[in-house]
Structure formats: structure tokens, C-alpha cells
Design a protein around this motif. Structure first.
Motif, PDB file in Angstrom:
ATOM      1  N   ASP A 142      33.965  62.324  99.930  1.00 13.36           N
ATOM      2  CA  ASP A 142      34.167  63.245  98.810  1.00 13.36           C
ATOM      3  C   ASP A 142      34.323  64.688  99.271  1.00 13.36           C
ATOM      4  N   ARG A 221      29.360  53.937  99.595  1.00  7.78           N
ATOM      5  CA  ARG A 221      30.036  55.128  99.081  1.00  7.78           C
ATOM      6  C   ARG A 221      29.002  56.039  98.427  1.00  7.78           C
ATOM      7  N   ALA A 223      26.912  58.259  95.808  1.00  9.42           N
ATOM      8  CA  ALA A 223      26.601  58.038  94.397  1.00  9.42           C
ATOM      9  C   ALA A 223      27.529  58.868  93.513  1.00  9.42           C
ATOM     10  N   LYS A 224      28.015  58.236  92.457  1.00 12.54           N
ATOM     11  CA  LYS A 224      28.854  58.881  91.443  1.00 12.54           C
ATOM     12  C   LYS A 224      30.215  59.318  91.974  1.00 12.54           C
ATOM     13  N   TRP A 225      30.610  58.794  93.140  1.00 13.99           N
ATOM     14  CA  TRP A 225      31.925  59.148  93.684  1.00 13.99           C
ATOM     15  C   TRP A 225      32.914  58.031  93.413  1.00 13.99           C
ATOM     16  N   ASP A 226      34.072  58.397  92.861  1.00 13.30           N
ATOM     17  CA  ASP A 226      35.109  57.427  92.531  1.00 13.30           C
ATOM     18  C   ASP A 226      36.266  57.565  93.512  1.00 13.30           C
ATOM     19  N   SER A 229      39.593  59.181  92.599  1.00 10.60           N
ATOM     20  CA  SER A 229      39.782  60.637  92.520  1.00 10.60           C
ATOM     21  C   SER A 229      40.484  61.173  93.749  1.00 10.60           C
TER      22      SER A 229
END
Length: 459
Positions: A142, A221, A223-226, A229
């Protein structure tokens, strides 16, 4: 015991904090960044070996060339064996370089210093420089610019620690050496002890990185990462490209040109920093308004800009993108070099500011390039691709000083030059940066035919 270095034994357990990885990488980069502080004991080596500045300067050149070659040739091995084993190998070569160099100093055999610090130490430099890169990018998908900036910042800041430390150690081992006097030189015994101390000390510090480095588990991956994106951003691929295929693409060679031009321009100031500020403010009588001690302080200020640029600009690239940030490095560099050539001699604060910003772009270029490679080629073998690209650094390490020194030699003798003598070299750097700017504009996503099959990239 050595099996603990294998990749399968470095997989992070559940709940392992990824923020422990940058300090491990920093431990290695702070140590190998000592290569930028070799000028501290250069005059002492010249006197000890009773040789020329050029003969001693060759040691640094050998180390930088070996950095690029070992990074290029060893990049795939680093990817296959993991960061822990690579860091251990780096520490072993780096420390051995100091020990063999110490033997060369003690026996007055200059070729041993070439072999030790130049060849062995240079191999440690190259392996150590790339060893944490792909690991950091995998932990920070990210924010890859922030992650690599944190580590590579250490390489730029290594000289800030090594310079004063080396001076103090030489004064400790030789009571006749005064670190506050530019003309003071240390004895051969003090230089031998210095190299032995640095070799042992750096090995211990780098072992901190070896022990603490980890690779993420498969499928991990943040946390809260897509991942979607990432795919939405221009020039950022979700596919994977091998190192062998990457060097067949036009984008790789365009980035090679970009890095070469940016580094050549930065080295143009870094290599000549101390005499340059004195020459810019030299009157017609040959007296400079800048004292030797102030010039040495200027080198320290440039190191701070170099280090800060590696973190600040690389982190900024996560927000605005890699291609735009290189437009800033290269386009901004064109403006800054022009201003330095035309107005740099009007005021010392202006000269320091312009030179500092140029060096911040120089450092930022180093720290951002791994993230740029990750955007274009994925994470599969990004460390190996980075290693191959670093041959541009080796080429720039030779070209930059040759360009600047070639022009200055034609203008007159050291100690008699003025600001006008630097204009041909500075405008040559402007032209180089323009070439790099165009190359960056031409970078495009790599073609699909070089992408790896999903089952291969997942290994």
C-alpha cells in the motif's frame, strides 16, 4: 545453525508487525552507507602509501563498480534465497573488506586495499543494498515508496555517522591526529585500527538486521487494504514480470537512462562539494570567503538533504505517482542547475539551498526507483530487476566525476578556480537531465506478452 538463514525459516508468524522490517533494513543500509565517508581518511591513506589522490580515489570507484555488478549478477540469487541469507552474505563481505583492507594498510600493500575495501566490500555493498528491497515492497504494497525510502534513507545517512565516528576513532588511536584540522593526517597504525574497528562494529550491527528480517506469509496483506486500489492507478500493474523478461522491455532501459542521468547530475555536486563552494566565492586575489571548516560543514548539510530527500520525496511518490515525481526530480533539477550556474555565486545561503535541493532530488531518485520498478513489473523478482538497474549507478559513478573534473582541469588548477569555471559542467548536467526527463515521459506499461503465468509468479 546456517539453516536458520534459509527463506523458509524467515516467514513471519501471524501477528508479526511489519514495522519491524524497516529498522532491520536500516541496520544494513546505515552500515554500507559508510562508503560515502571515505574522503575522511583519504589524505591519511595518500600519505601512508606515499601515492597520489587518484590512486586512493580508485578504491571508491572500484567499490561503486562492484556494487552495480554484484547487484546485477546477484539479484536473482537474492530473490531465490531470501533477505536473511542475503544480508548475512552482505555483512560477511562488507566486514571482510575492512579486514583485508586493514591488512593492506598494515603491510603497505595498496593492492590489498583495492581487493579488500574495493572488491570484497563492493560485493557486500551491492548485495546489501538490494537485499531488503523486495521484502519491504511485499510488506508495504500500500505504501512502497514510504517503505523503500525508510531503508534507503539509511544509505544516504550512513556517512553522517561514519564521518565523525572515523575522525574520532583516528584521534583515539593516534594522539597526533587532530580531527578539527583539515591538513592533519593519521598514522598507518591508526588507520589499521580504524578499519579493524569498523569491520567488527558494522558486522555486529548488520547482524541485528539479519536476525529481525522476515518475509510475509503467502497471501498476507495489510489490514483494510484492497489490491484493486493498486490496479486502478496508471502505470501500476497487478501482473508479474521476471528479471529476464524485464530487461527485454523498453521501459526498463528508459528507467536505466532516467537513473543514470539523475545520479550523474547529483554526483556532479556531491563529488566536488567542498572545493566547489570555496571556488564559487573566491575573489580575484584567490582568497575564498568560505573557510575549509565551513566547506566541510557544507558537505554535512548536503548529506542531510540527501538523506531527507530519500524519505520525503519517495513517500510523496505514493501520493502523486512515480512518473510525476521523476518529472519533478529531472525538470526541477534542470531549473536548479541553471539557477546555480547563473546566480549561485551571488550569496552563500542561495548556493547552499540550490545545492541542497539538487541533492534531495538525487537521494529521492535512489529511494523511489524500487517502487517505480514494482509498479511496472510487480513484486515477483523486483529485487533482481533493481539489481540490474543499479548498473546505471556504476556508470554514473564513473561518468559524473569524469565530466566535472574534465571541465575543471581545462579551466585551471585547484584552488584558483572561480564560479565561471563550473558553468560548462553545470550546463552539461542540465542537458543530461533533459535527456532523463524525456526518457521518463516515454515510460509506458510493459506489454502483456512478458507477464508471467499466474502459477509461476505465485511460487
Amino acid at each position: 545453525m546456517l539453516s536458520a538463514l534459509d527463506r523458509e525459516h524467515t516467514v513471519a508468524p501471524a501477528g508479526y508487525s511489519r514495522w519491524l522490517i524497516p529498522p532491520a533494513a536500516l541496520a544494513v543500509h546505515l552500515c554500507i552507507g559508510q562508503v560515502y565517508a571515505t574522503s575522511v581518511y583519504k589524505n591519511s591513506l595518500v600519505q601512508h602509501f606515499d601515492t597520489s589522490q587518484t590512486a586512493i580515489g580508485v578504491i571508491f570507484s572500484i567499490a561503486i563498480v562492484m556494487l552495480g555488478l554484484s547487484a546485477a549478477l546477484g539479484g536473482t540469487w537474492v530473490e531465490a534465497n531470501g533477505p536473511r541469507k542475503a544480508m548475512f552474505v552482505s555483512a560477511s563481505f562488507w566486514a571482510s573488506g575492512f579486514l583485508v583492507g586493514a591488512l593492506g594498510i598494515a603491510t603497505t600493500q595498496l593492492w590489498l586495499l583495492y581487493l579488500g575495501y574495493g572488491v570484497l566490500g563492493g560485493i557486500g555493498l551491492g548485495i546489501g543494498y538490494i537485499s531488503p528491497v523486495s521484502t519491504l515492497i511485499k510488506w508495504f504494497p500500500d505504501r512502497p515508496g514510504l517503505a523503500t525510502g525508510l531503508a534507503i534513507m539509511g544509505f544516504g545517512g550512513g556517512a553522517l555517522i561514519a564521518g565523525p565516528l572515523s575522525r574520532q576513532l583516528m584521534s583515539f588511536y593516534d594522539s597526533g591526529y587532530d580531527p578539527n584540522v583539515a591538513t592533519s593526517v593519521a598514522s598507518g597504525e591508526a588507520l589499521t585500527a580504524l578499519f579493524l574497528t569498523l569491520g567488527a562494529g558494522y558486522f555486529v550491527i548488520m547482524m541485528f538486521g539479519v536476525v529481525n528480517i522476515r518475509v510475509p506469509a503467502d497471501g498476507w496483506r495489510p489490514a483494510k487494504w484492497d489490491p484493486a486500489s493498486v490496479q486502478a492507478k496508471p502505470l501500476v500493474t497487478t501482473a508479474q514480470v521476471s528479471a529476464a523478461n524485464a530487461i527485454r522491455t523498453r521501459s526498463f532501459w528508459l528507467l536505466w537512462i532516467v537513473l543514470f542521468c539523475n545520479v550523474t547530475a547529483g554526483i556532479g555536486i556531491l563529488e566536488q562539494a567542498s572545493p566547489m563552494i570555496q571556488d564559487f566565492f573566491r575573489d580575484s586575489g584567490g582568497t575564498s570567503a568560505v573557510a575549509v571548516t565551513a566547506a566541510a560543514g557544507f558537505v554535512g548539510v548536503l548529506s542531510l538533504f540527501n538523506m531527507a530527500g530519500r524519505f520525503v520525496w519517495s513517500s510523496t511518490s505514493d501520493l502523486i505517482g512515480r512518473k510525476p515525481i521523476y518529472m519533478l526530480y529531472l525538470g526541477g533539477g534542470i531549473v536548479l542547475y541553471t539557477l546555480l550556474a547563473v546566480f549561485g555565486g551571488t550569496a552563500i545561503p542561495l548556493f547552499v539551498l540550490l545545492a541542497g535541493l539538487i541533492l534531495s532530488f538525487y537521494g529521492g531518485g535512489f529511494a523511489t526507483i524500487p517502487a517505480y520498478l514494482r509498479d511496472l513489473f510487480g513484486t515477483y523478482q523486483v529485487g533482481a530487476i533493481h539489481g540490474r538497474l543499479l548498473t546505471a549507478w556504476s556508470a554514473a559513478g564513473v561518468a559524473g566525476p569524469l565530466i566535472v573534473n574534465g571541465f575543471l582541469d581545462a579551466q585551471g588548477k585547484p584552488g584558483t578556480l572561480t564560479a565561471d569555471a563550473y558553468k560548462p559542467a553545470l550546463f552539461t548536467m542540465v542537458a543530461l537531465l533533459a535527456v532523463g526527463f524525456v526518457a521518463n515521459l516515454l515510460v509506458k506499461p510493459v506489454p502483456a506478452e512478458v507477464h508471467e503465468k499466474e502459477e509461476v509468479a505465485a511460487r
